[in-house]
Design a protein around this motif. Sequence first.
Motif, PDB file in Angstrom:
ATOM      1  N   ILE A  31      12.876  -1.033  -6.171  1.00  0.00           N
ATOM      2  CA  ILE A  31      12.614   0.417  -6.431  1.00  0.00           C
ATOM      3  C   ILE A  31      11.057   0.427  -7.345  1.00  0.00           C
ATOM      4  N   PRO A  32      10.668   1.646  -7.613  1.00  0.00           N
ATOM      5  CA  PRO A  32       9.477   1.771  -8.380  1.00  0.00           C
ATOM      6  C   PRO A  32       9.698   1.367  -9.851  1.00  0.00           C
ATOM      7  N   GLU A  58       1.590   2.124  -8.591  1.00  0.00           N
ATOM      8  CA  GLU A  58       2.490   2.999  -7.752  1.00  0.00           C
ATOM      9  C   GLU A  58       2.749   2.413  -6.488  1.00  0.00           C
ATOM     10  N   VAL A  59       3.962   2.362  -6.055  1.00  0.00           N
ATOM     11  CA  VAL A  59       4.551   1.946  -4.829  1.00  0.00           C
ATOM     12  C   VAL A  59       3.644   2.321  -3.604  1.00  0.00           C
ATOM     13  N   GLY A  60       3.226   1.480  -2.666  1.00  0.00           N
ATOM     14  CA  GLY A  60       2.290   1.831  -1.432  1.00  0.00           C
ATOM     15  C   GLY A  60       0.916   1.833  -1.807  1.00  0.00           C
ATOM     16  N   LYS A  61       0.624   1.447  -3.083  1.00  0.00           N
ATOM     17  CA  LYS A  61      -0.740   1.398  -3.604  1.00  0.00           C
ATOM     18  C   LYS A  61      -1.109  -0.127  -3.886  1.00  0.00           C
ATOM     19  N   GLU A  62      -2.342  -0.454  -3.924  1.00  0.00           N
ATOM     20  CA  GLU A  62      -2.636  -1.776  -4.451  1.00  0.00           C
ATOM     21  C   GLU A  62      -2.218  -2.019  -5.706  1.00  0.00           C
ATOM     22  N   ALA A  63      -1.695  -3.255  -5.829  1.00  0.00           N
ATOM     23  CA  ALA A  63      -1.381  -3.620  -7.205  1.00  0.00           C
ATOM     24  C   ALA A  63      -2.178  -4.083  -7.872  1.00  0.00           C
ATOM     25  N   ASP A 166       3.233  -7.047  -1.297  1.00  0.00           N
ATOM     26  CA  ASP A 166       3.073  -7.958   0.059  1.00  0.00           C
ATOM     27  C   ASP A 166       1.846  -8.322   0.233  1.00  0.00           C
ATOM     28  N   GLU A 167       1.695  -8.958   1.493  1.00  0.00           N
ATOM     29  CA  GLU A 167       0.776  -9.804   2.160  1.00  0.00           C
ATOM     30  C   GLU A 167      -0.540  -9.159   1.748  1.00  0.00           C
ATOM     31  N   GLU A 168      -0.589  -7.831   1.833  1.00  0.00           N
ATOM     32  CA  GLU A 168      -1.812  -7.050   1.656  1.00  0.00           C
ATOM     33  C   GLU A 168      -2.291  -6.623   0.297  1.00  0.00           C
ATOM     34  N   GLY A 169      -1.469  -7.322  -0.777  1.00  0.00           N
ATOM     35  CA  GLY A 169      -1.775  -6.815  -1.988  1.00  0.00           C
ATOM     36  C   GLY A 169      -1.065  -5.486  -2.266  1.00  0.00           C
ATOM     37  N   ILE A 170      -0.233  -5.042  -1.529  1.00  0.00           N
ATOM     38  CA  ILE A 170       0.317  -3.461  -1.813  1.00  0.00           C
ATOM     39  C   ILE A 170       1.557  -3.787  -2.677  1.00  0.00           C
ATOM     40  N   PHE A 171       1.604  -2.910  -3.599  1.00  0.00           N
ATOM     41  CA  PHE A 171       2.823  -2.985  -4.519  1.00  0.00           C
ATOM     42  C   PHE A 171       3.871  -2.222  -3.850  1.00  0.00           C
ATOM     43  N   GLN A 172       4.923  -3.023  -3.542  1.00  0.00           N
ATOM     44  CA  GLN A 172       6.459  -2.744  -2.876  1.00  0.00           C
ATOM     45  C   GLN A 172       7.348  -2.300  -3.860  1.00  0.00           C
TER      46      GLN A 172
END
Length: 195
Positions: A31-32, A58-63, A166-172
């Motif tokens: 969860i966010p 933000e979820v879906g954005k770069e961490a 995730d593998e691309e550095g995106i906050f999940q």
Amino acid sequence: MNKKSIGIIILIGVLLAGLYYLTMGKKVEVIPPQDNAVEERNEEDQAASQEKQVFEIEVGKEAPNFTLRNLDGEEISLQDYRGKIVLINFWATWCVYCDIEMPDLQKLDKENEDLVVLAVDVMEDKEAVEKYIKEGGYDFEVVLDEDGAIAKTYLVSGYPASYFVDEEGIFQGSVPGMMTYEQMNQALQHIRENK
């Protein structure tokens, strides 16, 4: 047994079932993060904090990237782990629930080649952290957030707190509080399935 005794037994059973549900029986979802700060704030402060949360993480954005020193004094950055899922775990040696969670983090780290556990100790002496890690036999990456700045960036309000990238550095998303091994695997599988 009289009616009063039976009523007390039923009440205790309901309380124990509720306690189980709150601690172990919940199905954990990624969860966010939510800003559940320890100190009380007025409504204006809470609204400003929520706006800040959306801006910073933000979820879906770069961490948010960070660079901290590990126990060997080497600089470690979050972006060093691109290509792997990263479980950022904020913790402290004095935290009872962190202590319970640590063996499962170790197991998860060992069993999953596409995952890195990055344990961020918050505001403790290096010597205390080194002793704890050595005594526990843990060998996942441990870094030191000496001034607590990274924990603030990630809006950590209690320990342990786990954040998934995730593998691309995106906050999940994140899971506040202690997770079981099964819950960790559920979160990991959720990330893998939602690429």
